[in-house]
Design a protein around this motif. Sequence first.
Motif, PDB file in Angstrom:
ATOM      1  N   VAL A   1      -3.876   3.054 -18.841  1.00 53.35           N
ATOM      2  CA  VAL A   1      -5.289   3.134 -19.202  1.00 53.35           C
ATOM      3  C   VAL A   1      -5.506   4.113 -20.348  1.00 53.35           C
ATOM      4  O   VAL A   1      -6.288   3.865 -21.267  1.00 53.35           O
ATOM      5  N   THR A   2      -4.797   5.239 -20.303  1.00 54.89           N
ATOM      6  CA  THR A   2      -5.007   6.277 -21.310  1.00 54.89           C
ATOM      7  C   THR A   2      -4.141   6.076 -22.551  1.00 54.89           C
ATOM      8  O   THR A   2      -4.379   6.718 -23.578  1.00 54.89           O
ATOM      9  N   GLY A   3      -3.129   5.211 -22.462  1.00 54.09           N
ATOM     10  CA  GLY A   3      -2.238   5.002 -23.596  1.00 54.09           C
ATOM     11  C   GLY A   3      -1.063   5.940 -23.632  1.00 54.09           C
ATOM     12  O   GLY A   3      -0.294   5.950 -24.604  1.00 54.09           O
ATOM     13  N   GLU A   4      -0.888   6.747 -22.571  1.00 53.86           N
ATOM     14  CA  GLU A   4       0.264   7.643 -22.514  1.00 53.86           C
ATOM     15  C   GLU A   4       1.520   6.831 -22.206  1.00 53.86           C
ATOM     16  O   GLU A   4       1.511   5.985 -21.304  1.00 53.86           O
ATOM     17  N   PRO A   5       2.617   7.052 -22.920  1.00 54.94           N
ATOM     18  CA  PRO A   5       3.837   6.273 -22.649  1.00 54.94           C
ATOM     19  C   PRO A   5       4.442   6.635 -21.298  1.00 54.94           C
ATOM     20  O   PRO A   5       4.431   7.798 -20.885  1.00 54.94           O
ATOM     21  N   LEU A   6       4.936   5.637 -20.606  1.00 51.64           N
ATOM     22  CA  LEU A   6       5.669   5.882 -19.374  1.00 51.64           C
ATOM     23  C   LEU A   6       7.036   6.448 -19.713  1.00 51.64           C
ATOM     24  O   LEU A   6       7.594   6.180 -20.788  1.00 51.64           O
TER      25      LEU A   6
ATOM     26  N   SER B   1       0.817  -1.219   0.000  1.00 54.51           N
ATOM     27  CA  SER B   1       0.000   0.000   0.000  1.00 54.51           C
ATOM     28  C   SER B   1       0.849   1.266   0.000  1.00 54.51           C
ATOM     29  O   SER B   1       0.370   2.335  -0.370  1.00 54.51           O
ATOM     30  N   GLU B   2       2.124   1.146   0.414  1.00 55.56           N
ATOM     31  CA  GLU B   2       2.996   2.319   0.414  1.00 55.56           C
ATOM     32  C   GLU B   2       3.305   2.790  -1.009  1.00 55.56           C
ATOM     33  O   GLU B   2       3.691   3.940  -1.227  1.00 55.56           O
ATOM     34  N   ASN B   3       3.150   1.875  -1.970  1.00 54.62           N
ATOM     35  CA  ASN B   3       3.424   2.208  -3.379  1.00 54.62           C
ATOM     36  C   ASN B   3       2.166   2.666  -4.123  1.00 54.62           C
ATOM     37  O   ASN B   3       2.206   2.824  -5.350  1.00 54.62           O
ATOM     38  N   PHE B   4       1.083   2.873  -3.396  1.00 54.87           N
ATOM     39  CA  PHE B   4      -0.194   3.191  -4.029  1.00 54.87           C
ATOM     40  C   PHE B   4      -0.123   4.403  -4.961  1.00 54.87           C
ATOM     41  O   PHE B   4      -0.599   4.328  -6.103  1.00 54.87           O
ATOM     42  N   PRO B   5       0.453   5.534  -4.550  1.00 52.43           N
ATOM     43  CA  PRO B   5       0.499   6.681  -5.484  1.00 52.43           C
ATOM     44  C   PRO B   5       1.212   6.348  -6.790  1.00 52.43           C
ATOM     45  O   PRO B   5       0.741   6.721  -7.872  1.00 52.43           O
ATOM     46  N   GLN B   6       2.336   5.632  -6.702  1.00 59.49           N
ATOM     47  CA  GLN B   6       3.060   5.240  -7.915  1.00 59.49           C
ATOM     48  C   GLN B   6       2.220   4.294  -8.759  1.00 59.49           C
ATOM     49  O   GLN B   6       2.176   4.413 -10.000  1.00 59.49           O
ATOM     50  N   GLN B   7       1.522   3.368  -8.110  1.00 58.88           N
ATOM     51  CA  GLN B   7       0.657   2.442  -8.840  1.00 58.88           C
ATOM     52  C   GLN B   7      -0.426   3.192  -9.616  1.00 58.88           C
ATOM     53  O   GLN B   7      -0.726   2.864 -10.758  1.00 58.88           O
ATOM     54  N   VAL B   8      -1.024   4.189  -8.970  1.00 61.98           N
ATOM     55  CA  VAL B   8      -2.102   4.939  -9.623  1.00 61.98           C
ATOM     56  C   VAL B   8      -1.572   5.686 -10.837  1.00 61.98           C
ATOM     57  O   VAL B   8      -2.212   5.708 -11.896  1.00 61.98           O
ATOM     58  N   MET B   9      -0.393   6.279 -10.723  1.00 68.68           N
ATOM     59  CA  MET B   9       0.169   7.005 -11.864  1.00 68.68           C
ATOM     60  C   MET B   9       0.481   6.060 -13.024  1.00 68.68           C
ATOM     61  O   MET B   9       0.238   6.390 -14.192  1.00 68.68           O
ATOM     62  N   GLU B  10       1.012   4.877 -12.701  1.00 69.16           N
ATOM     63  CA  GLU B  10       1.264   3.900 -13.756  1.00 69.16           C
ATOM     64  C   GLU B  10      -0.038   3.442 -14.395  1.00 69.16           C
ATOM     65  O   GLU B  10      -0.135   3.308 -15.621  1.00 69.16           O
ATOM     66  N   LEU B  11      -1.035   3.206 -13.559  1.00 66.08           N
ATOM     67  CA  LEU B  11      -2.338   2.782 -14.067  1.00 66.08           C
ATOM     68  C   LEU B  11      -2.925   3.829 -15.006  1.00 66.08           C
ATOM     69  O   LEU B  11      -3.433   3.496 -16.084  1.00 66.08           O
ATOM     70  N   GLN B  12      -2.867   5.092 -14.602  1.00 64.46           N
ATOM     71  CA  GLN B  12      -3.362   6.168 -15.457  1.00 64.46           C
ATOM     72  C   GLN B  12      -2.705   6.128 -16.832  1.00 64.46           C
ATOM     73  O   GLN B  12      -3.373   6.267 -17.863  1.00 64.46           O
ATOM     74  N   ALA B  13      -1.388   5.973 -16.841  1.00 63.35           N
ATOM     75  CA  ALA B  13      -0.664   5.973 -18.112  1.00 63.35           C
ATOM     76  C   ALA B  13      -1.100   4.808 -18.985  1.00 63.35           C
ATOM     77  O   ALA B  13      -1.374   4.980 -20.189  1.00 63.35           O
TER      78      ALA B  13
ATOM     79  N   VAL C   1       5.927  -0.378 -22.959  1.00 60.72           N
ATOM     80  CA  VAL C   1       4.910  -1.418 -22.737  1.00 60.72           C
ATOM     81  C   VAL C   1       3.543  -0.754 -22.739  1.00 60.72           C
ATOM     82  O   VAL C   1       3.342   0.296 -22.108  1.00 60.72           O
ATOM     83  N   PHE C   2       2.565  -1.350 -23.430  1.00 59.11           N
ATOM     84  CA  PHE C   2       1.244  -0.761 -23.548  1.00 59.11           C
ATOM     85  C   PHE C   2       0.165  -1.768 -23.138  1.00 59.11           C
ATOM     86  O   PHE C   2       0.347  -2.978 -23.274  1.00 59.11           O
ATOM     87  N   ALA C   3      -0.915  -1.236 -22.625  1.00 59.01           N
ATOM     88  CA  ALA C   3      -2.062  -2.067 -22.242  1.00 59.01           C
ATOM     89  C   ALA C   3      -3.042  -2.097 -23.405  1.00 59.01           C
ATOM     90  O   ALA C   3      -3.561  -1.055 -23.809  1.00 59.01           O
TER      91      ALA C   3
END
Length: 337
Positions: A141-146, A127-139, A155-157
């Motif tokens: 989900v939207t198709g924005e490259p990390l 749970s300490e990595n939650f903010p980083q997880q959310v930012m990765e998820l956003q990228a 890597v793309f979803a």
Amino acid sequence: MLKLSVLDQSVAASGRSQDASIRQTLALASQCEAWGYHRFWVSEHHSHPSIVGSAPEVLMAAIAARTTRIRLGSAGVMLPHYAPLKVAEQFRVLDALAPGRIDLGVGRAPGSDGRTAQLLNSDRHASENFPQQVMELQAWVTGEPLPAGHPGHGVFAYPSGPTSPDVWMLGSSDYGAQLAAHLGLPYAFAYFITDGQGADHALNLYRANFRATETNPKPRATVCVWALAADTEDEAWRLFQSRARWKLDRNTGRIGALLPPDQAVRDYTPSEHVAFAEMRANALVGSAPQVADKLRRLAARLQVDEVVIITWTHEPAAQARSYELLAREFALTAAQA
């Protein structure tokens, strides 16, 4: 005009099999679409004797196949249990099944006890990595490259498409409100979990600190409340006994299936009588006009234009009737939703 939405948790009921509760969620979703509700969200809990909705992404796919208009969402995916890439892929598939109708609500809470959470993810510090997880998820989900240097760069979803899921932050404390504001996400406060405590402060924090993004140029917030309407006030309070008993039992560590209202009444201790009286005083329960008035006043106080309603009753017909009565009271139509 105030929008109404729904959260259903596939609640276990005494005398009914748990698999039937899952099928009832599907039936309710179709009914709520016909009545004009804006969204239909489902929750995630694990090893919970009362709440058997354990896989929101699976339920959402089944609901998508039975509906055409209503928005569908998770409230929410407990992200620390999972790899963000896999969650993004699941919800990109859902968006392909129901383009432009998918909400991806995420939360940090385990949705379970500590032992079950450990079995879902052995990393005790996830749970300490939650903010980083959310930012990765956003990228993803939207198709924005990390960014270059990130392990997920390049890597793309998939599948991709013209629309993408709408990411929401869920919470019942200041933490979620501040993170949603920092990341420029819409925010849903779980009013029903805290009985309203902290709602005003969390929403004020969210709005004051919101950082606009291209996707979300303005703060967008909703609250999820527990409410119950019936044809008469007396009948609503009779139905309320099931959840009241459940809450009082839970406070003493007894968690089980929802009891019928006439079996839910028992001799309460003096402290339980005080707790019951407080529950009743603050409950959004009554006839449809009474509940509608309470919802309108709450929405006005919290300055939200949408309220998500969760309703527990032992009998599915009583739950459906509550949503039907409120839809009529607010004159909901599919076109408005």
